[in-house]
Design an enzyme around this catalytic site. Structure first.
Site, PDB file in Angstrom:
ATOM      1  N   ASN A   1      -4.438   3.608  -6.354  1.00 12.69           N
ATOM      2  CA  ASN A   1      -4.161   4.900  -5.746  1.00 12.69           C
ATOM      3  C   ASN A   1      -3.897   5.995  -6.773  1.00 12.69           C
ATOM      4  O   ASN A   1      -4.149   7.172  -6.499  1.00 12.69           O
ATOM      5  CB  ASN A   1      -2.969   4.770  -4.790  1.00 12.69           C
ATOM      6  CG  ASN A   1      -3.364   4.087  -3.493  1.00 12.69           C
ATOM      7  OD1 ASN A   1      -4.047   4.671  -2.661  1.00 12.69           O
ATOM      8  ND2 ASN A   1      -2.966   2.837  -3.325  1.00 12.69           N
TER       9      ASN A   1
ATOM     10  N   LEU B   1     -21.466  -1.859  -0.223  1.00  7.66           N
ATOM     11  CA  LEU B   1     -21.886  -1.985  -1.613  1.00  7.66           C
ATOM     12  C   LEU B   1     -20.948  -2.857  -2.442  1.00  7.66           C
ATOM     13  O   LEU B   1     -21.363  -3.446  -3.425  1.00  7.66           O
ATOM     14  CB  LEU B   1     -21.990  -0.597  -2.254  1.00  7.66           C
ATOM     15  CG  LEU B   1     -23.021   0.346  -1.626  1.00  7.66           C
ATOM     16  CD1 LEU B   1     -23.045   1.666  -2.374  1.00  7.66           C
ATOM     17  CD2 LEU B   1     -24.403  -0.287  -1.634  1.00  7.66           C
ATOM     18  N   GLN B   2     -19.685  -2.916  -2.075  1.00  8.34           N
ATOM     19  CA  GLN B   2     -18.727  -3.671  -2.879  1.00  8.34           C
ATOM     20  C   GLN B   2     -17.749  -4.389  -1.961  1.00  8.34           C
ATOM     21  O   GLN B   2     -17.233  -3.788  -1.015  1.00  8.34           O
ATOM     22  CB  GLN B   2     -17.973  -2.720  -3.812  1.00  8.34           C
ATOM     23  CG  GLN B   2     -17.177  -3.422  -4.899  1.00  8.34           C
ATOM     24  CD  GLN B   2     -16.585  -2.426  -5.890  1.00  8.34           C
ATOM     25  OE1 GLN B   2     -16.629  -1.219  -5.673  1.00  8.34           O
ATOM     26  NE2 GLN B   2     -16.032  -2.926  -6.966  1.00  8.34           N
TER      27      GLN B   2
ATOM     28  N   ARG C   1      -6.983   7.861  -7.503  1.00  9.68           N
ATOM     29  CA  ARG C   1      -7.525   8.709  -6.443  1.00  9.68           C
ATOM     30  C   ARG C   1      -6.749  10.014  -6.406  1.00  9.68           C
ATOM     31  O   ARG C   1      -5.533  10.026  -6.297  1.00  9.68           O
ATOM     32  CB  ARG C   1      -7.429   8.001  -5.082  1.00  9.68           C
ATOM     33  CG  ARG C   1      -8.325   6.788  -4.971  1.00  9.68           C
ATOM     34  CD  ARG C   1      -8.327   6.267  -3.543  1.00  9.68           C
ATOM     35  NE  ARG C   1      -8.653   7.318  -2.584  1.00  9.68           N
ATOM     36  CZ  ARG C   1      -9.882   7.775  -2.353  1.00  9.68           C
ATOM     37  NH1 ARG C   1     -10.884   7.295  -3.033  1.00  9.68           N
ATOM     38  NH2 ARG C   1     -10.086   8.722  -1.465  1.00  9.68           N
TER      39      ARG C   1
ATOM     40  N   GLN D   1       0.841  -1.198   0.000  1.00 19.09           N
ATOM     41  CA  GLN D   1       0.000   0.000   0.000  1.00 19.09           C
ATOM     42  C   GLN D   1       0.877   1.250   0.000  1.00 19.09           C
ATOM     43  O   GLN D   1       1.637   1.481   0.940  1.00 19.09           O
ATOM     44  CB  GLN D   1      -0.904  -0.004   1.236  1.00 19.09           C
ATOM     45  CG  GLN D   1      -1.666   1.284   1.500  1.00 19.09           C
ATOM     46  CD  GLN D   1      -2.658   1.600   0.407  1.00 19.09           C
ATOM     47  OE1 GLN D   1      -2.387   2.428  -0.450  1.00 19.09           O
ATOM     48  NE2 GLN D   1      -3.806   0.927   0.435  1.00 19.09           N
TER      49      GLN D   1
ATOM     50  N   ARG E   1      -0.186   4.387   0.126  1.00 21.29           N
ATOM     51  CA  ARG E   1      -0.764   5.466   0.922  1.00 21.29           C
ATOM     52  C   ARG E   1      -0.278   5.373   2.362  1.00 21.29           C
ATOM     53  O   ARG E   1      -0.296   4.319   2.976  1.00 21.29           O
ATOM     54  CB  ARG E   1      -2.293   5.378   0.884  1.00 21.29           C
ATOM     55  CG  ARG E   1      -3.008   6.510   1.613  1.00 21.29           C
ATOM     56  CD  ARG E   1      -4.507   6.298   1.520  1.00 21.29           C
ATOM     57  NE  ARG E   1      -4.947   6.401   0.151  1.00 21.29           N
ATOM     58  CZ  ARG E   1      -5.241   7.550  -0.458  1.00 21.29           C
ATOM     59  NH1 ARG E   1      -5.139   8.666   0.211  1.00 21.29           N
ATOM     60  NH2 ARG E   1      -5.613   7.573  -1.710  1.00 21.29           N
TER      61      ARG E   1
ATOM     62  N   GLY F   1      -9.096  -2.241  -1.218  1.00 18.97           N
ATOM     63  CA  GLY F   1     -10.249  -1.857  -0.405  1.00 18.97           C
ATOM     64  C   GLY F   1      -9.913  -1.476   1.021  1.00 18.97           C
ATOM     65  O   GLY F   1     -10.723  -1.684   1.931  1.00 18.97           O
ATOM     66  N   GLU F   2      -8.735  -0.893   1.251  1.00 14.29           N
ATOM     67  CA  GLU F   2      -8.351  -0.565   2.627  1.00 14.29           C
ATOM     68  C   GLU F   2      -9.259   0.491   3.241  1.00 14.29           C
ATOM     69  O   GLU F   2      -9.542   0.453   4.434  1.00 14.29           O
ATOM     70  CB  GLU F   2      -6.894  -0.102   2.688  1.00 14.29           C
ATOM     71  CG  GLU F   2      -6.428   0.141   4.118  1.00 14.29           C
ATOM     72  CD  GLU F   2      -4.923   0.132   4.285  1.00 14.29           C
ATOM     73  OE1 GLU F   2      -4.464   0.545   5.354  1.00 14.29           O
ATOM     74  OE2 GLU F   2      -4.216  -0.284   3.350  1.00 14.29           O
ATOM     75  N   ARG F   3      -9.740   1.446   2.434  1.00 17.65           N
ATOM     76  CA  ARG F   3     -10.656   2.456   2.970  1.00 17.65           C
ATOM     77  C   ARG F   3     -11.943   1.812   3.460  1.00 17.65           C
ATOM     78  O   ARG F   3     -12.475   2.181   4.510  1.00 17.65           O
ATOM     79  CB  ARG F   3     -10.955   3.519   1.915  1.00 17.65           C
ATOM     80  CG  ARG F   3      -9.767   4.393   1.560  1.00 17.65           C
ATOM     81  CD  ARG F   3     -10.059   5.332   0.412  1.00 17.65           C
ATOM     82  NE  ARG F   3     -11.030   6.363   0.791  1.00 17.65           N
ATOM     83  CZ  ARG F   3     -12.295   6.382   0.383  1.00 17.65           C
ATOM     84  NH1 ARG F   3     -12.768   5.442  -0.413  1.00 17.65           N
ATOM     85  NH2 ARG F   3     -13.094   7.369   0.761  1.00 17.65           N
TER      86      ARG F   3
END
Length: 337
Positions: free
Chosen positions: A150, A98-99, A153, A75, A77, A115-117
């Site tokens: 990332n 949702l996902q 984003r 990761q 971030r 999908g860390e967030r």
């Protein structure tokens, strides 16, 4: 999703990444549903060492306890916006997840791919379980996916992106061109971001904090003295100088070879590098002239790219040089007379 949209997604992510991610969930999908999640939903708390998590009907969606999921070691971030995580947590509590997140099995444990967030928001919401799809992916593919996810984003700062590129290139011993092809992005995107790492730490800190932009930072790169780079960066913040005005300021400094505020001498970093490399290039040219018995010219820029030219006098000389370059085969090419 239209065929053109799907094709565009494949080009953007690359075939391996697009296959790993799968297609996005349709906008009209019922809340709490996603591709691979529905009638075949299962609950699984222990990873099977003999299974890759994929069934004949596609990836398997399972329920995992949040503390079972290990973070993605690739990761890029370093910081996550707490307000965004809190907002996403409220959305998950109100509308469900949702996902699913993507995970893989490593040493008998679930490791996050993407999908860390969502994982952080689920934990923030106080939920104990999260939906996940189990996929097969090696370290290299996971690293590529982490970069791609990332890059898309806008709030990922340029230094985090640059460091993720550098780490990938160092670990996999590849070139910027190789990484660009694997990620289906322009090499210039990688090169421009990685060049920022040449700046002093204090300027990188300003860039990560959002005090200056990547455009400001790039404009400072041609300045050969770190103290003048730092002084100019502080001036940009104090006077709120635009990127275009910064570029003009730096160009003026390099032209006059002096900083108008401090009076210090300013050298052009790019030209200085070329000047410093010239003796080595000339020596290499001479060595190659001795090898080929012909004039050889080398032109290179500061990034290591360039052109090697070997001169020849006639067809016979051309064939001689060609035979030296490829001694395993006789010359097959001739210059038309």
């Amino acid at each position: 999703m239209t065929k053109s949209t799907a094709a565009s997604k494949d080009r953007r992510l690359g075939k391996g990444l697009a296959a790993l991610l799968g297609e996005p969930m349709p906008e009209d999908a019922p809340i709490g549903m996603s591709a691979g999640f529905g009638e075949n939903q299962t609950s699984q708390n222990q990873p099977s060492s003999g299974s890759d998590g994929n069934s004949q009907n596609g990836p398997q969606t399972i329920l995992l306890e949040v503390d079972q999921v290990e973070t993605n070691p690739f990761q890029p971030r370093r910081e996550f916006n707490s307000d965004e995580i809190a907002s996403l947590a409220e959305s998950i509590k109100s509308h469900q997840q949702l996902q699913p997140i993507l995970v893989r099995i490593v040493d008998g444990k679930y490791q996050l791919i993407s999908g860390e967030r969502r994982l952080r928001a689920t934990m923030h919401a106080g939920l104990k379980e999260i939906r996940a799809e189990v996929r097969q992916a090696d370290d290299r593919l996971v690293a590529e996916l982490a970069i791609i996810e990332n890059l898309q984003r806008k709030d990922l700062n340029p230094i985090e992106k640059a460091l993720s590129f550098k780490r990938y290139i160092d670990e996999h011993h590849c070139r910027q061109d190789d990484l660009a092809k694997r990620l289906s992005i322009d090499r210039s995107t990688i090169a421009n971001l990685m060049r920022l790492l040449e700046l002093p730490e204090s300027i990188l800190d300003l860039l990560q904090a959002g005090r200056i932009t990547a455009g400001h930072a790039r404009a400072l790169l041609p300045i050969g003295e770190e103290d003048i780079q730092i002084h100019t960066a502080n001036r940009i913040m104090a006077e709120r100088i635009s990127v275009r005005a910064t570029e003009n300021l730096v160009a003026s400094m390099l032209k006059s070879e002096a900083d108008s505020e401090t009076g210090l001498k300013v050298t052009n970093r790019t030209r200085q590098k070329r000047k410093d490399n010239r003796p080595q290039i000339e020596a290499l040219q001479q060595d190659l002239r001795m090898v080929f018995g012909s004039k050889v010219e080398i032109k290179a820029n500061t990034r290591g790219r360039g052109k090697l030219t070997i001169h020849f006098s006639d067809n016979q000389d051309f064939e001689r040089i060609l035979a030296m370059l490829n001694p395993q085969q006789p010359p097959q090419l001739k210059i038309a007379g």
